[in-house]
Design a protein around this motif. Structure first.
Motif, PDB file in Angstrom:
ATOM      1  N   UNK A 267      30.709  28.790  12.485  1.00  0.00           N
ATOM      2  CA  UNK A 267      29.611  29.676  12.883  1.00  0.00           C
ATOM      3  C   UNK A 267      30.150  30.990  13.451  1.00  0.00           C
ATOM      4  N   UNK A 268      31.273  30.913  14.139  1.00  0.00           N
ATOM      5  CA  UNK A 268      31.877  32.118  14.708  1.00  0.00           C
ATOM      6  C   UNK A 268      32.503  33.002  13.638  1.00  0.00           C
ATOM      7  N   UNK A 269      33.065  32.365  12.602  1.00  0.00           N
ATOM      8  CA  UNK A 269      33.858  33.123  11.626  1.00  0.00           C
ATOM      9  C   UNK A 269      33.102  33.522  10.360  1.00  0.00           C
TER      10      UNK A 269
ATOM     11  N   UNK B  89      18.711  29.432   9.073  1.00  0.00           N
ATOM     12  CA  UNK B  89      18.793  28.299  10.002  1.00  0.00           C
ATOM     13  C   UNK B  89      20.174  28.255  10.669  1.00  0.00           C
ATOM     14  N   UNK B  90      21.210  28.525   9.882  1.00  0.00           N
ATOM     15  CA  UNK B  90      22.568  28.550  10.425  1.00  0.00           C
ATOM     16  C   UNK B  90      22.792  29.774  11.305  1.00  0.00           C
ATOM     17  N   UNK B  91      22.301  30.929  10.846  1.00  0.00           N
ATOM     18  CA  UNK B  91      22.482  32.189  11.593  1.00  0.00           C
ATOM     19  C   UNK B  91      21.889  32.073  13.006  1.00  0.00           C
ATOM     20  N   UNK B  92      20.733  31.392  13.110  1.00  0.00           N
ATOM     21  CA  UNK B  92      20.062  31.247  14.398  1.00  0.00           C
ATOM     22  C   UNK B  92      20.859  30.394  15.385  1.00  0.00           C
ATOM     23  N   UNK B  93      21.880  29.708  14.884  1.00  0.00           N
ATOM     24  CA  UNK B  93      22.713  28.867  15.758  1.00  0.00           C
ATOM     25  C   UNK B  93      23.963  29.584  16.249  1.00  0.00           C
ATOM     26  N   UNK B  94      24.206  30.802  15.781  1.00  0.00           N
ATOM     27  CA  UNK B  94      25.416  31.523  16.171  1.00  0.00           C
ATOM     28  C   UNK B  94      25.313  32.021  17.609  1.00  0.00           C
ATOM     29  N   UNK B  95      26.468  32.205  18.235  1.00  0.00           N
ATOM     30  CA  UNK B  95      26.489  32.690  19.620  1.00  0.00           C
ATOM     31  C   UNK B  95      25.925  34.109  19.711  1.00  0.00           C
ATOM     32  N   UNK B  96      26.085  34.906  18.651  1.00  0.00           N
ATOM     33  CA  UNK B  96      25.540  36.268  18.637  1.00  0.00           C
ATOM     34  C   UNK B  96      24.028  36.257  18.827  1.00  0.00           C
ATOM     35  N   UNK B  97      23.338  35.426  18.059  1.00  0.00           N
ATOM     36  CA  UNK B  97      21.881  35.353  18.143  1.00  0.00           C
ATOM     37  C   UNK B  97      21.449  34.674  19.448  1.00  0.00           C
ATOM     38  N   UNK B  98      22.125  33.602  19.814  1.00  0.00           N
ATOM     39  CA  UNK B  98      21.764  32.894  21.044  1.00  0.00           C
ATOM     40  C   UNK B  98      21.898  33.810  22.263  1.00  0.00           C
ATOM     41  N   UNK B  99      22.979  34.584  22.307  1.00  0.00           N
ATOM     42  CA  UNK B  99      23.180  35.506  23.433  1.00  0.00           C
ATOM     43  C   UNK B  99      22.108  36.594  23.455  1.00  0.00           C
TER      44      UNK B  99
END
Length: 412
Positions: free
Chosen positions: A204-206, A333-343
């Motif tokens: 998810x980070x990379x 669905x995957x993008x919404x789990x990234x730290x970028x979106x969560x932050x």
């Protein structure tokens, strides 16, 4: 293993290994073991600390079956100047306060602080893993028997008086070995599951751009174009939330009223606390949810996701829905789990006591989006990874259920 006739269940377990037929005997734990407390050397004297003797605190116990290295150590002098005692290999550490009943077996001799009443098996009378496998019984006894005003604590004297049904040592060892193998298998599956979750976290980070970059660090072969900046609302046909208020619950309803806490690991989880409503309570939007819809918790707990899969549900105010149209839904669905979106979400919450994620914030979420073909490859990659994680989780849950069943049937 053989099943036992109902008429003799009281003195033998329902399920036991072949070759064992004798009744189990009722004994006191103190007849089979020595119950040993702990102690703490003076913390103001540095000569008592950082020595070669392991010294455990209750907070270190409960995650592993065996322990061999404590966070803090004491010296020989610290041992002599306190009530701590050296405990041999095979001792079952038992926390006696501040969370009674956490256990672990010593793989290396050690000491503990006073928050323990540890069980040192008497040779030829008690098997370490046999008694360790009965942690739930020990915990229940400690909680019921313990006393205290500030915090509940069970004494060594009380633990010694605990009645316990035991077979001869060879049968204890057979049972202990069986549960050790089962616990090792559970631990192996847990490690595999944890590793998969870590791998997913790394991907998810990379595999999504971060820190203003226009491409991710890791891509599938054949894709080289920059990703385009878009708003989440540009790829969805509708973003909304559920009812702001209390519906008319009905015991005769056939529609589940769900909120953000029902969204767990990609699924809508219905519990016995989930209330029912009738179909007439559903809004027009509830009825328009479809398999392109992603559900998300937006009140209290933020960002938990679930796929909508044609369940009969009515949404409450802490559940938002995003129906994906112009983007690949698995990619989103995957993008919404990234730290970028969560932050981004966490930095734009409203409310004081209970935090809330507004629909405008969700609609305005900035994404960097590749071609549909690349979206689909990324979405499918994470979908497969999620399925693998779910499979390992099911295996782990099944093993834990099997262990629970064996614990009920293999002890008296």
């Amino acid at each position: 293993m053989a099943k036992i006739d109902d008429s003799v269940k009281k003195k033998v377990p329902e399920l036991r290994f072949k070759g064992f037929t004798d009744d189990w005997e009722e004994r006191k734990l103190g007849e089979l073991s020595n119950i040993v407390g702990g102690g703490t050397p003076s913390t103001s004297n540095p000569e008592y600390w950082d020595g070669d003797i392991d010294w455990y605190a209750p907070a270190e116990i409960g995650e592993q079956s065996y322990v061999s290295k404590s966070k803090k150590t004491i010296t020989e002098l610290g041992l002599k100047k306190s009530s701590a005692r050296i405990l041999p290999v095979g001792t079952v550490l038992f926390t006696s306060r501040a969370g009674i009943g956490n256990t672990a077996i010593l793989a290396k001799e050690a000491t503990t602080n006073q928050g323990f009443q540890s069980i040192v098996p008497v040779q030829n009378k008690l098997d370490s893993y046999f008694i360790f496998s009965r942690t739930n019984e020990l915990k229940r006894y400690g909680e019921v028997t313990g006393a205290g005003s500030t915090f509940v604590e069970v004494s060594g004297k009380q633990m010694s008086k605990m009645s316990i049904m035991v077979p001869e040592l060879s049968e204890q060892q057979k049972i202990g070995s069986f549960f050790k193998q089962l616990d090792d298998t559970i631990a192996l599956h847990q490690r595999k599951l944890d590793l998969l979750k870590e791998q997913k976290k790394g991907y998810l980070q990379k595999m999504f751009p971060k820190n203003g970059a226009k491409v991710p660090e890791l891509r599938f072969t054949g894709f080289a174009d920059d990703w385009e900046e878009r708003k989440l609302s540009e790829g969805t046909s509708k973003i909304g939330d559920g009812l702001h208020g209390t519906p008319n619950y009905s015991d005769n309803g056939d529609v589940f009223f769900i909120n953000g806490n029902n969204l767990v690991n990609g699924k809508i989880v219905i519990t016995k606390e989930t209330k029912l409503v009738t179909e007439s309570n559903q809004s027009k939007d509830d009825k328009l949810l479809n398999t392109d819809t992603i559900l998300m918790s937006i009140n209290g707990t933020i960002g938990n996701l679930a796929w909508y899969n044609n369940e009969r549900v009515m949404l409450g105010k802490s559940a938002a829905y995003l129906t994906v149209s112009n983007f690949d839904k698995k990619f989103i669905f995957s993008y919404l789990q990234t730290s970028t979106i969560k932050n981004y979400f966490l930095n734009n919450l409203t409310g004081t006591t209970i935090k809330n994620l507004g629909l405008k914030t969700i609609r305005d979420t900035t994404l960097f989006v590749p071609t549909l073909e690349e979206q689909q490859q990324i979405g499918e990659f994470f979908w497969t990874l999620e399925e693998t994680i779910a499979l390992h989780q099911r295996k782990l849950d099944l093993l834990k259920e099997q262990k629970k069943g064996f614990l009920q049937k293999m002890f008296v």
